[in-house]
Motif scaffolding. Sequence first.
Motif, PDB file in Angstrom:
ATOM      1  N   ASP A  45       0.826  -1.217   0.000  1.00 28.44           N
ATOM      2  CA  ASP A  45       0.000   0.000   0.000  1.00 28.44           C
ATOM      3  C   ASP A  45       0.857   1.264   0.000  1.00 28.44           C
ATOM      4  N   GLU A  46       2.112   1.115  -0.422  1.00 28.99           N
ATOM      5  CA  GLU A  46       3.028   2.249  -0.464  1.00 28.99           C
ATOM      6  C   GLU A  46       3.418   2.567  -1.904  1.00 28.99           C
ATOM      7  N   LEU A  47       3.831   3.806  -2.099  1.00 27.19           N
ATOM      8  CA  LEU A  47       4.334   4.256  -3.386  1.00 27.19           C
ATOM      9  C   LEU A  47       5.854   4.221  -3.341  1.00 27.19           C
ATOM     10  N   ILE A  48       6.463   3.633  -4.354  1.00 26.48           N
ATOM     11  CA  ILE A  48       7.909   3.692  -4.531  1.00 26.48           C
ATOM     12  C   ILE A  48       8.162   4.909  -5.413  1.00 26.48           C
ATOM     13  N   VAL A  49       9.087   5.764  -5.012  1.00 29.66           N
ATOM     14  CA  VAL A  49       9.386   6.968  -5.786  1.00 29.66           C
ATOM     15  C   VAL A  49      10.878   7.007  -6.069  1.00 29.66           C
ATOM     16  N   ARG A  50      11.230   7.194  -7.332  1.00 33.53           N
ATOM     17  CA  ARG A  50      12.633   7.356  -7.719  1.00 33.53           C
ATOM     18  C   ARG A  50      12.905   8.843  -7.882  1.00 33.53           C
ATOM     19  N   LEU A  51      13.933   9.314  -7.197  1.00 30.92           N
ATOM     20  CA  LEU A  51      14.282  10.733  -7.187  1.00 30.92           C
ATOM     21  C   LEU A  51      15.773  10.899  -7.427  1.00 30.92           C
ATOM     22  N   ASP A  52      16.163  12.121  -7.745  1.00 25.17           N
ATOM     23  CA  ASP A  52      17.582  12.446  -7.724  1.00 25.17           C
ATOM     24  C   ASP A  52      18.086  12.066  -6.323  1.00 25.17           C
ATOM     25  N   PRO A  53      19.249  11.437  -6.206  1.00 25.20           N
ATOM     26  CA  PRO A  53      19.720  10.998  -4.886  1.00 25.20           C
ATOM     27  C   PRO A  53      19.730  12.098  -3.823  1.00 25.20           C
ATOM     28  N   ARG A  76      19.979   3.936  -3.197  1.00 24.77           N
ATOM     29  CA  ARG A  76      20.200   5.380  -3.265  1.00 24.77           C
ATOM     30  C   ARG A  76      19.272   5.996  -4.320  1.00 24.77           C
ATOM     31  N   GLY A  77      18.550   7.032  -3.940  1.00 20.95           N
ATOM     32  CA  GLY A  77      17.671   7.721  -4.865  1.00 20.95           C
ATOM     33  C   GLY A  77      16.247   7.171  -4.908  1.00 20.95           C
ATOM     34  N   TRP A  78      15.938   6.208  -4.069  1.00 21.65           N
ATOM     35  CA  TRP A  78      14.609   5.604  -4.063  1.00 21.65           C
ATOM     36  C   TRP A  78      14.035   5.697  -2.656  1.00 21.65           C
ATOM     37  N   VAL A  79      12.748   5.996  -2.551  1.00 16.52           N
ATOM     38  CA  VAL A  79      12.079   6.060  -1.249  1.00 16.52           C
ATOM     39  C   VAL A  79      10.713   5.396  -1.343  1.00 16.52           C
ATOM     40  N   PHE A  80      10.202   5.004  -0.181  1.00 12.79           N
ATOM     41  CA  PHE A  80       8.820   4.581  -0.031  1.00 12.79           C
ATOM     42  C   PHE A  80       8.042   5.770   0.502  1.00 12.79           C
ATOM     43  N   ALA A  81       6.869   6.037  -0.057  1.00 12.76           N
ATOM     44  CA  ALA A  81       5.947   7.049   0.458  1.00 12.76           C
ATOM     45  C   ALA A  81       4.720   6.306   0.968  1.00 12.76           C
ATOM     46  N   GLY A  82       4.492   6.411   2.274  1.00 14.16           N
ATOM     47  CA  GLY A  82       3.369   5.732   2.895  1.00 14.16           C
ATOM     48  C   GLY A  82       2.132   6.611   2.957  1.00 14.16           C
ATOM     49  N   ALA A  83       1.119   6.097   3.639  1.00 13.06           N
ATOM     50  CA  ALA A  83      -0.190   6.756   3.703  1.00 13.06           C
ATOM     51  C   ALA A  83      -0.113   8.195   4.189  1.00 13.06           C
ATOM     52  N   GLU A  84       0.765   8.488   5.128  1.00 15.74           N
ATOM     53  CA  GLU A  84       0.866   9.865   5.630  1.00 15.74           C
ATOM     54  C   GLU A  84       1.302  10.839   4.541  1.00 15.74           C
ATOM     55  N   ALA A  85       2.040  10.343   3.558  1.00  9.70           N
ATOM     56  CA  ALA A  85       2.545  11.193   2.476  1.00  9.70           C
ATOM     57  C   ALA A  85       1.632  11.203   1.251  1.00  9.70           C
ATOM     58  N   ILE A  86       0.914  10.104   1.026  1.00 10.02           N
ATOM     59  CA  ILE A  86       0.131   9.986  -0.217  1.00 10.02           C
ATOM     60  C   ILE A  86      -1.355   9.796   0.034  1.00 10.02           C
ATOM     61  N   GLY A  87      -1.795   9.936   1.270  1.00  6.75           N
ATOM     62  CA  GLY A  87      -3.190   9.673   1.617  1.00  6.75           C
ATOM     63  C   GLY A  87      -4.188  10.633   1.003  1.00  6.75           C
ATOM     64  N   ASP A  88      -3.760  11.843   0.701  1.00  9.02           N
ATOM     65  CA  ASP A  88      -4.686  12.787   0.068  1.00  9.02           C
ATOM     66  C   ASP A  88      -4.262  12.971  -1.394  1.00  9.02           C
ATOM     67  N   PRO A  89      -5.193  13.377  -2.257  1.00  5.09           N
ATOM     68  CA  PRO A  89      -4.882  13.490  -3.690  1.00  5.09           C
ATOM     69  C   PRO A  89      -3.696  14.412  -3.997  1.00  5.09           C
ATOM     70  N   ALA A  90      -3.568  15.522  -3.290  1.00  2.00           N
ATOM     71  CA  ALA A  90      -2.459  16.452  -3.559  1.00  2.00           C
ATOM     72  C   ALA A  90      -1.120  15.817  -3.204  1.00  2.00           C
TER      73      ALA A  90
END
Length: 109
Positions: A45-53, A76-90
């Motif tokens: 239920d998490e989003l994987i996000v690839r970013l500049d390191p 390096r350069g990858w994070v998990f975004a959980g419900a607190e970060a992606i729970g709302d549409p914005a």
Amino acid sequence: MAYDEGLADRVRELLSARAGLSERKMFGGVGFMVEGNMAVGVHGDELIVRLDPADAERALGETGIREFDLTGRSMRGWVFAGAEAIGDPAGLRSWVEAGADYAASLPPK
């Protein structure tokens, strides 16, 4: 591990206007590519996000963000975004766009 199909559908909708979009099963979930470069994915239920390191390092200080680590070694350069970060549409839109923008900045594969 099954992944959240509803979250994957929301990500698909957010990315639908992107050129060069593709997806594939990976990490026990689904990954979304922009011009062949991984941008974001859904794992559980998490989003994987690839970013500049450097951006990923800064993101770790934000609520709901943690290191991407499936094997005992973070990537390096990858994070998990959980419900607190992606729970709302914005919040979801912001993280999906950040990953897609970074992937689009890389040379196409």
